[in-house]
Design an enzyme around this catalytic site. Structure first.
Site, PDB file in Angstrom:
ATOM      1  N   LYS A  14       0.834  -1.208   0.000  1.00  0.00           N
ATOM      2  CA  LYS A  14       0.000   0.000   0.000  1.00  0.00           C
ATOM      3  C   LYS A  14       0.874   1.267   0.000  1.00  0.00           C
ATOM      4  O   LYS A  14       0.628   2.183  -0.770  1.00  0.00           O
ATOM      5  CB  LYS A  14      -0.927   0.023   1.223  1.00  0.00           C
ATOM      6  CG  LYS A  14      -1.884  -1.154   1.303  1.00  0.00           C
ATOM      7  CD  LYS A  14      -2.878  -1.007   2.448  1.00  0.00           C
ATOM      8  CE  LYS A  14      -2.259  -1.069   3.829  1.00  0.00           C
ATOM      9  NZ  LYS A  14      -1.665  -2.374   4.196  1.00  0.00           N
ATOM     10  N   ARG A  88      -9.586   0.326   8.647  1.00  0.00           N
ATOM     11  CA  ARG A  88      -9.069  -0.985   9.012  1.00  0.00           C
ATOM     12  C   ARG A  88     -10.105  -1.801   9.770  1.00  0.00           C
ATOM     13  O   ARG A  88      -9.843  -2.952  10.111  1.00  0.00           O
ATOM     14  CB  ARG A  88      -7.845  -0.804   9.909  1.00  0.00           C
ATOM     15  CG  ARG A  88      -6.521  -1.000   9.174  1.00  0.00           C
ATOM     16  CD  ARG A  88      -5.441  -0.819  10.199  1.00  0.00           C
ATOM     17  NE  ARG A  88      -4.189  -1.402   9.846  1.00  0.00           N
ATOM     18  CZ  ARG A  88      -3.176  -0.744   9.290  1.00  0.00           C
ATOM     19  NH1 ARG A  88      -3.311   0.508   8.955  1.00  0.00           N
ATOM     20  NH2 ARG A  88      -2.025  -1.353   9.066  1.00  0.00           N
ATOM     21  N   ARG A 127      11.623  -5.421   4.703  1.00  0.00           N
ATOM     22  CA  ARG A 127      11.416  -3.998   4.980  1.00  0.00           C
ATOM     23  C   ARG A 127      12.049  -3.629   6.327  1.00  0.00           C
ATOM     24  O   ARG A 127      12.588  -2.539   6.491  1.00  0.00           O
ATOM     25  CB  ARG A 127       9.918  -3.675   5.000  1.00  0.00           C
ATOM     26  CG  ARG A 127       9.627  -2.211   5.244  1.00  0.00           C
ATOM     27  CD  ARG A 127       8.176  -1.882   5.045  1.00  0.00           C
ATOM     28  NE  ARG A 127       7.356  -2.323   6.158  1.00  0.00           N
ATOM     29  CZ  ARG A 127       6.016  -2.244   6.192  1.00  0.00           C
ATOM     30  NH1 ARG A 127       5.375  -1.765   5.152  1.00  0.00           N
ATOM     31  NH2 ARG A 127       5.345  -2.639   7.230  1.00  0.00           N
ATOM     32  N   ARG A 133      11.534  -0.393  10.936  1.00  0.00           N
ATOM     33  CA  ARG A 133      10.293  -0.113  11.659  1.00  0.00           C
ATOM     34  C   ARG A 133      10.170  -1.027  12.863  1.00  0.00           C
ATOM     35  O   ARG A 133      10.353  -2.233  12.765  1.00  0.00           O
ATOM     36  CB  ARG A 133       9.100  -0.335  10.712  1.00  0.00           C
ATOM     37  CG  ARG A 133       8.453   0.947  10.290  1.00  0.00           C
ATOM     38  CD  ARG A 133       7.375   0.683   9.291  1.00  0.00           C
ATOM     39  NE  ARG A 133       6.203   0.030   9.876  1.00  0.00           N
ATOM     40  CZ  ARG A 133       5.034  -0.023   9.261  1.00  0.00           C
ATOM     41  NH1 ARG A 133       4.883   0.512   8.082  1.00  0.00           N
ATOM     42  NH2 ARG A 133       4.020  -0.645   9.840  1.00  0.00           N
ATOM     43  N   ARG A 144      -0.181  -8.522  13.832  1.00  0.00           N
ATOM     44  CA  ARG A 144      -0.782  -7.646  12.815  1.00  0.00           C
ATOM     45  C   ARG A 144      -1.589  -8.457  11.798  1.00  0.00           C
ATOM     46  O   ARG A 144      -2.659  -8.036  11.371  1.00  0.00           O
ATOM     47  CB  ARG A 144       0.311  -6.811  12.127  1.00  0.00           C
ATOM     48  CG  ARG A 144       0.833  -5.727  13.049  1.00  0.00           C
ATOM     49  CD  ARG A 144       2.171  -5.205  12.625  1.00  0.00           C
ATOM     50  NE  ARG A 144       2.140  -4.535  11.340  1.00  0.00           N
ATOM     51  CZ  ARG A 144       3.195  -4.374  10.555  1.00  0.00           C
ATOM     52  NH1 ARG A 144       4.372  -4.864  10.921  1.00  0.00           N
ATOM     53  NH2 ARG A 144       3.081  -3.740   9.429  1.00  0.00           N
TER      54      ARG A 144
HETATM   55  P1  AMP Z   1       0.654   0.868   8.887  1.00  0.00           P
HETATM   56  O1  AMP Z   1       1.797   1.788   8.664  1.00  0.00           O
HETATM   57  O2  AMP Z   1      -0.555   1.243   8.083  1.00  0.00           O
HETATM   58  O3  AMP Z   1       1.034  -0.570   8.697  1.00  0.00           O
HETATM   59  O4  AMP Z   1       0.212   1.026  10.419  1.00  0.00           O
HETATM   60  C1  AMP Z   1       1.081   0.695  11.490  1.00  0.00           C
HETATM   61  C2  AMP Z   1       0.281   0.496  12.766  1.00  0.00           C
HETATM   62  O5  AMP Z   1      -0.416   1.697  13.102  1.00  0.00           O
HETATM   63  C3  AMP Z   1      -0.810  -0.566  12.683  1.00  0.00           C
HETATM   64  O6  AMP Z   1      -0.318  -1.866  12.934  1.00  0.00           O
HETATM   65  C4  AMP Z   1      -1.772  -0.099  13.770  1.00  0.00           C
HETATM   66  O7  AMP Z   1      -1.303  -0.422  15.054  1.00  0.00           O
HETATM   67  C5  AMP Z   1      -1.708   1.413  13.637  1.00  0.00           C
HETATM   68  N1  AMP Z   1      -2.726   1.891  12.675  1.00  0.00           N
HETATM   69  C6  AMP Z   1      -2.512   2.452  11.456  1.00  0.00           C
HETATM   70  N2  AMP Z   1      -3.665   2.746  10.834  1.00  0.00           N
HETATM   71  C7  AMP Z   1      -4.655   2.351  11.683  1.00  0.00           C
HETATM   72  C8  AMP Z   1      -6.077   2.371  11.621  1.00  0.00           C
HETATM   73  N3  AMP Z   1      -6.726   2.830  10.530  1.00  0.00           N
HETATM   74  N4  AMP Z   1      -6.773   1.880  12.690  1.00  0.00           N
HETATM   75  C9  AMP Z   1      -6.141   1.410  13.779  1.00  0.00           C
HETATM   76  N5  AMP Z   1      -4.809   1.341  13.887  1.00  0.00           N
HETATM   77  C10 AMP Z   1      -4.055   1.820  12.865  1.00  0.00           C
END
Ligand code: AMP
Length: 190
Positions: A14, A88, A127, A133, A144
């Site tokens: 994404k 999400r 990654r 990260r 996750r």
């Molecule tokens: P990402 O960079 O999109 O993979 O997000 C990293 C982490 O941020 C996720 O594993 C969640 O803990 C939190 N997070 C990001 N977007 C959301 C969302 N829309 N709802 C809830 N938690 C989120």
């Protein structure tokens, strides 16, 4: 106005695809994950709270995330938007419907990146080496994936039920540009 959502499992690409799309189209972009990582870096109260949750591979509360999105869309209401990592949960998707309606923005266009499961863990671990990260370690990644299966996967059906809103793209190809081309072909027709 276009309301484009990129859907997909952790590691589906994404973020990578968003970057390419932003170069090609004039889009207001938000990654909720990126905002949270910035809050963590700046040690804000939200960041300190979110850090614990993210490091467990859990999801941050719908209320906090929906508040962020409402603020973002309101600010960019005269632009096409690209949402990465949101929604999400079904609750977030419902809240988004309300926000878009309140702001008179029309319907969503959802592009889901389908990637073979065995590729996802590999990509995330790679990654981790590149970006470092905190949540890209095997233990957290498992959490996750679990959250994704339980809470985010139901969004596929949620959006498939909406007329003309859902598009699936095969995202396993190692050639990132081929995947972008499929996505752009969809966006160009919106
Ligand atoms: P990402 O960079 O999109 O993979 O997000 C990293 C982490 O941020 C996720 O594993 C969640 O803990 C939190 N997070 C990001 N977007 C959301 C969302 N829309 N709802 C809830 N938690 C989120």
């Amino acid at each position: 106005m276009k309301n484009i959502i990129l859907l997909g499992a952790p590691g589906a690409g994404k973020g990578t695809q968003s970057k390419i799309l932003r170069e090609k189209y004039d889009l207001a972009y938000i990654s909720t994950g990126e905002i949270l990582r910035e809050e963590i870096k700046n040690k804000t109260p939200l960041g300190l709270e979110a850090e614990k949750i993210i490091n467990k591979g859990m999801l941050v509360s719908d209320e906090i995330i929906v508040g962020m999105i409402r603020e973002f869309i309101t600010k960019h209401n005269d632009q096409d938007i690209l949402l990465d990592g949101f929604p999400r949960t079904v609750k977030q998707a419902e809240a988004l419907d309300t926000i878009l309606k309140d702001l008179n923005r029309g319907q969503v266009s959802v592009i889901e990146l389908d990637v073979r499961k065995e590729l996802l863990m590999d990509r995330l671990l790679k990654r981790a080496e590149i970006e470092g990260r905190q949540d890209d370690n095997e233990e957290t990644i498992k959490g996750r994936f679990q959250q994704y299966e339980q809470k985010t996967k139901p969004l596929t059906d949620y959006y498939k039920q909406k007329q003309g809103a859902y598009f699936a793209v095969e995202g396993s190809d190692p050639d990132i540009n081929k995947i972008s081309q499929s996505i752009c072909a969809i966006i160009d027709k919106l």
